[in-house]
Design a protein around this motif. Structure first.
Motif, PDB file in Angstrom:
ATOM      1  N   PRO A 195       0.802  -1.232   0.000  1.00 50.68           N
ATOM      2  CA  PRO A 195       0.000   0.000   0.000  1.00 50.68           C
ATOM      3  C   PRO A 195       0.828   1.271   0.000  1.00 50.68           C
ATOM      4  O   PRO A 195       0.471   2.250  -0.662  1.00 50.68           O
ATOM      5  CB  PRO A 195      -0.824  -0.140   1.283  1.00 50.68           C
ATOM      6  CG  PRO A 195      -0.973  -1.611   1.463  1.00 50.68           C
ATOM      7  CD  PRO A 195       0.330  -2.196   1.010  1.00 50.68           C
TER       8      PRO A 195
ATOM      9  N   TRP B 173      -9.334   4.923   1.225  1.00 54.55           N
ATOM     10  CA  TRP B 173      -8.637   3.648   1.019  1.00 54.55           C
ATOM     11  C   TRP B 173      -7.381   3.571   1.876  1.00 54.55           C
ATOM     12  O   TRP B 173      -7.103   2.554   2.527  1.00 54.55           O
ATOM     13  CB  TRP B 173      -8.281   3.495  -0.459  1.00 54.55           C
ATOM     14  CG  TRP B 173      -7.430   2.289  -0.747  1.00 54.55           C
ATOM     15  CD1 TRP B 173      -7.851   1.014  -0.942  1.00 54.55           C
ATOM     16  CD2 TRP B 173      -5.995   2.262  -0.850  1.00 54.55           C
ATOM     17  NE1 TRP B 173      -6.778   0.180  -1.173  1.00 54.55           N
ATOM     18  CE2 TRP B 173      -5.627   0.924  -1.126  1.00 54.55           C
ATOM     19  CE3 TRP B 173      -4.999   3.229  -0.759  1.00 54.55           C
ATOM     20  CZ2 TRP B 173      -4.299   0.538  -1.291  1.00 54.55           C
ATOM     21  CZ3 TRP B 173      -3.674   2.852  -0.911  1.00 54.55           C
ATOM     22  CH2 TRP B 173      -3.334   1.516  -1.179  1.00 54.55           C
TER      23      TRP B 173
ATOM     24  N   GLN C 242      -6.011   0.962   4.950  1.00 58.22           N
ATOM     25  CA  GLN C 242      -4.767   0.226   4.811  1.00 58.22           C
ATOM     26  C   GLN C 242      -3.772   0.563   5.931  1.00 58.22           C
ATOM     27  O   GLN C 242      -2.692  -0.023   6.013  1.00 58.22           O
ATOM     28  CB  GLN C 242      -4.117   0.543   3.455  1.00 58.22           C
ATOM     29  CG  GLN C 242      -4.920   0.098   2.250  1.00 58.22           C
ATOM     30  CD  GLN C 242      -4.957  -1.413   2.116  1.00 58.22           C
ATOM     31  OE1 GLN C 242      -4.123  -2.111   2.668  1.00 58.22           O
ATOM     32  NE2 GLN C 242      -5.948  -1.916   1.404  1.00 58.22           N
TER      33      GLN C 242
ATOM     34  N   VAL D 269     -10.444  -3.758  -1.029  1.00 57.08           N
ATOM     35  CA  VAL D 269     -10.877  -3.822   0.374  1.00 57.08           C
ATOM     36  C   VAL D 269     -12.243  -3.157   0.493  1.00 57.08           C
ATOM     37  O   VAL D 269     -12.606  -2.285  -0.310  1.00 57.08           O
ATOM     38  CB  VAL D 269      -9.868  -3.127   1.315  1.00 57.08           C
ATOM     39  CG1 VAL D 269      -8.521  -3.845   1.274  1.00 57.08           C
ATOM     40  CG2 VAL D 269      -9.709  -1.654   0.947  1.00 57.08           C
TER      41      VAL D 269
END
Length: 290
Positions: free
Chosen positions: A179, A200, A204, A257
């Motif tokens: 990530p 996002w 992460q 995700v």
């Protein structure tokens, strides 16, 4: 044989009584003021009593006029409802379904043929829409949107959870192995979801700069084209890029995700809930989403 005055005269009277104006009734009926006045006069002659008090500033119903207005409104309402039921029973049901352009082109349109094969008596009109006000003003019968919180006066049917992730040209996928690697890549954004990258990143467990570098697009499709052309890394819902991933035009090096949002079918609470066509659409969407 029924002993009734001219139904056309009753229709003109009903309009004039509702508007308390011959001029407004003429505008509604697309006729002249004198035509309304003449029809009302004929009705008064047939009944033998005055229905309106004519004044310089307009007209006002007499007691007899009020009595007839109540009867006429009830009769016309009953006729209107029954005629609408009969018309709808002999014509294909039509629903207007709104959704963002990206959802229509990447998910719904490819599946719509199956719905039409199952329900040839239902016609679905698709409209590019992401504005909730279209549902509130009844310009669409239903909306498919991704979100978390919904207005209380909506009926919301979750279809599937939204998952998001970085996507890029396959040639650039090897450069993104974790990530944190996205921080060094040119990031692509859409104006409709300016916080998608930060959402996002938070899931992460990484932090991105408050002002992310990169290009911004007004349409998700344009952003994905830029990513496929190697101009940067885009962030997108999995359901909207599945065809591009399958064709290997894009790669998802880190997978996807859950965003915490869901794609949902939204209708106004109580609006057309008994509509059989809308029920069939809801059932089919749930089946397709599964």
């Amino acid at each position: 044989m029924r002993r009734l005055p001219s139904l056309n005269a009753l229709r003109f009277f009903d309009s004039a009584a509702r508007h308390a104006s011959f001029s407004l009734a003429a505008r509604e009926l697309c006729v002249t003021h004198s035509a309304v006045s003449q029809q009302v006069r004929q009705l008064e002659d047939w009944l033998g009593c005055a229905l309106f008090e004519r004044r310089a500033g307009g007209v006002r119903l007499t007691a007899a006029g009020l009595d007839l207005q109540r009867a006429a409104q009830e009769a016309f309402d009953t006729l209107e409802r029954r005629c609408d039921e009969l018309r709808r029973s002999t014509q294909p049901a039509e629903l207007t379904l709104g959704a963002p352009a990206s959802f229509l082109s990447n998910w719904l349109i490819a599946r719509l043929e199956r719905f039409e094969a199952l329900h040839p008596d239902i016609r679905i009109r698709l409209q590019t829409a992401a504005d909730a006000s279209l549902l509130d003003t009844q310009r669409v019968d239903a909306l498919i949107l991704a979100g978390r919180d919904w207005p209380r006066d909506w009926d919301v049917t979750p279809l599937f959870a939204e998952t998001i992730g970085p996507v890029c040209a396959p040639a650039h996928a090897a450069q993104i192995r974790a990530p944190a690697d996205v921080a060094g890549a040119p990031l692509l954004h859409t104006s409709s979801r300016p916080d998608a990258w930060r959402d996002w990143a938070a899931r992460q467990g990484i932090a991105l700069a408050p002002r992310l570098p990169g290009r911004e697009f007004d349409h998700l499709g344009h952003m994905l084209e830029a990513a496929a052309a190697g101009l940067g890394v885009a962030i997108a819902p999995a359901v909207l890029v599945e065809s591009e991933l399958h064709r290997a035009r894009l790669a998802a090096p880190l997978g996807f995700v859950a965003s915490g949002a869901s794609f949902c079918l939204c209708t106004r609470k109580g609006a057309r809930r008994a509509d059989e066509a809308l029920s069939h659409l809801r059932d089919w969407l749930l089946e397709s989403a599964a």
